[in-house]
Design an enzyme around this catalytic site. Structure first.
Site, PDB file in Angstrom:
ATOM      1  N   GLU A 123     -25.686   8.549  -8.706  1.00  0.00           N
ATOM      2  CA  GLU A 123     -25.726   7.224  -8.507  1.00  0.00           C
ATOM      3  C   GLU A 123     -27.152   6.839  -9.010  1.00  0.00           C
ATOM      4  O   GLU A 123     -27.706   7.666  -9.231  1.00  0.00           O
ATOM      5  CB  GLU A 123     -25.570   6.622  -7.046  1.00  0.00           C
ATOM      6  CG  GLU A 123     -26.586   7.215  -5.981  1.00  0.00           C
ATOM      7  CD  GLU A 123     -27.870   6.591  -6.118  1.00  0.00           C
ATOM      8  OE1 GLU A 123     -27.990   5.333  -6.435  1.00  0.00           O
ATOM      9  OE2 GLU A 123     -29.073   7.297  -5.883  1.00  0.00           O
ATOM     10  N   HIS A 149     -27.765   2.861  -3.870  1.00  0.00           N
ATOM     11  CA  HIS A 149     -28.674   1.739  -3.606  1.00  0.00           C
ATOM     12  C   HIS A 149     -27.810   0.190  -3.521  1.00  0.00           C
ATOM     13  O   HIS A 149     -27.968  -0.739  -4.163  1.00  0.00           O
ATOM     14  CB  HIS A 149     -29.321   1.643  -5.000  1.00  0.00           C
ATOM     15  CG  HIS A 149     -30.487   2.520  -4.789  1.00  0.00           C
ATOM     16  ND1 HIS A 149     -30.146   4.013  -5.070  1.00  0.00           N
ATOM     17  CD2 HIS A 149     -31.780   2.754  -4.300  1.00  0.00           C
ATOM     18  CE1 HIS A 149     -31.191   4.732  -5.023  1.00  0.00           C
ATOM     19  NE2 HIS A 149     -32.364   3.900  -4.696  1.00  0.00           N
ATOM     20  N   SER A 175     -32.221   8.347  -2.817  1.00  0.00           N
ATOM     21  CA  SER A 175     -32.871   7.785  -3.477  1.00  0.00           C
ATOM     22  C   SER A 175     -33.871   9.147  -3.953  1.00  0.00           C
ATOM     23  O   SER A 175     -33.388  10.032  -4.334  1.00  0.00           O
ATOM     24  CB  SER A 175     -33.626   6.698  -3.221  1.00  0.00           C
ATOM     25  OG  SER A 175     -34.290   5.881  -4.325  1.00  0.00           O
TER      26      SER A 175
END
Length: 304
Positions: free
Chosen positions: A208, A278, A110
């Protein structure tokens, strides 16, 4: 540089370069790291009392934690305890050459993408894995934990597995080899024009994201394309797009249409829907390592 790995009993730093760790998650996260057979060392950025707004601590403290963890000879690995927002603020304050030269295991995902990019560029393989206070402070699926243990203690070459019944999708057929780079799309787009810009030439690019509407995904992919970052890729791999749905009834392209229009015409192999990002279950990915992508056969193989 060889892929870093750990041994049972190694002392690992828990640091937070981004958002504050919820108080109630810290002890379970520490216990979860211990349950893996590692000895966690907590740095100030892990403690909620040190938070600075939404950040885990001041920029100076978070940067100090990262540097201290990598340069301490008693620490064998560095685990990002969570993501969130803020790691990019630290980049001018870090000695990235010294961090990369340490050769230490480093993991997270992330917002941690901001750190993966320059470290991979300097030759350090880093790991896109689940994090202690985000996922495995509580029980998660066996597939994800097996992948985490492989990243921590093994890291040997293999064809990356999928959960039972999982189906990846070929967007553009073909096969290619290259260094695996990337991570969270919004962080990659934000890197453009900075000294820590993502390098994609000849590389396999992993993408992503979470919580971005399709038009936002469109904008960021377009930005990468217009910056020349897509045409020079050896290949592209797409993971989860979690909660990436329109916010209202305004007419919009679907996410699949956005991806097809912007990536479907690339002259390199493109593989969709690998289980990473995620959501769970999740693969562990060695960013900076050489991989072979076979989009025709829907697989990704770690070569080193």
């Amino acid at each position: 540089m060889s892929t870093p790995r750990l041994r049972h009993g190694d002392r690992v730093a828990l640091v937070c370069a981004s958002s504050a760790v919820p108080e109630e998650r810290l002890e379970p996260a520490v216990n979860a790291v211990k349950a893996l057979g590692l000895e966690p060392a907590l740095y100030p950025s892990c403690y909620y009392v040190n938070r600075n707004g939404n950040f885990a601590a001041s920029d100076a403290q978070r940067a100090r934690d990262v540097m201290d963890a990598f340069l301490d000879p008693a620490i064998q690995g560095v685990l990002s305890i969570r993501g969130g927002y803020g790691a990019g603020r630290l980049l001018p304050m870090l000695d990235l050459d010294a961090i990369a030269a340490s050769g230490k295991f480093f993991s997270g995902y992330s917002d941690v993408t901001a750190l993966h990019i320059p470290l991979n560029d300097r030759g350090l393989t880093t790991w896109h894995t689940v994090m202690p206070s985000t996922e495995y402070y509580k029980e998660v699926d066996q597939f994800t934990m097996d992948e985490l243990r492989w990243a921590l203690f093994d890291g040997d070459p293999k064809v990356l597995p999928y959960p039972e019944g999982w189906v990846a999708e070929t967007l553009v057929p073909g096969a290619a080899e290259g260094k695996l780079v990337g991570g969270n799309l919004s962080l990659l787009a934000a890197s453009l024009g900075t000294p820590w810009e993502i390098e994609t030439e000849g590389n396999i690019l992993f993408l992503e994201d979470i919580g971005e509407e399709p038009y936002r995904i469109d904008g960021m992919l377009t930005h990468l394309r217009n910056a020349g970052k897509l045409d020079c890729c050896a290949g592209v791999v797409l993971g989860y797009w979690t909660d990436c749905v329109p916010a209202d009834d305004t007419p919009t392209l679907s996410l699949d249409e956005v991806i097809a229009e912007l990536l479907g015409g690339l002259k390199c192999p493109v593989l969709k829907n690998i289980p990473c990002g995620h959501f769970l279950p999740s693969l562990a990915l060695p960013l900076g390592a050489k991989v072979r992508l076979n989009a025709t056969k829907q697989n990704l193989e770690v070569l080193e």
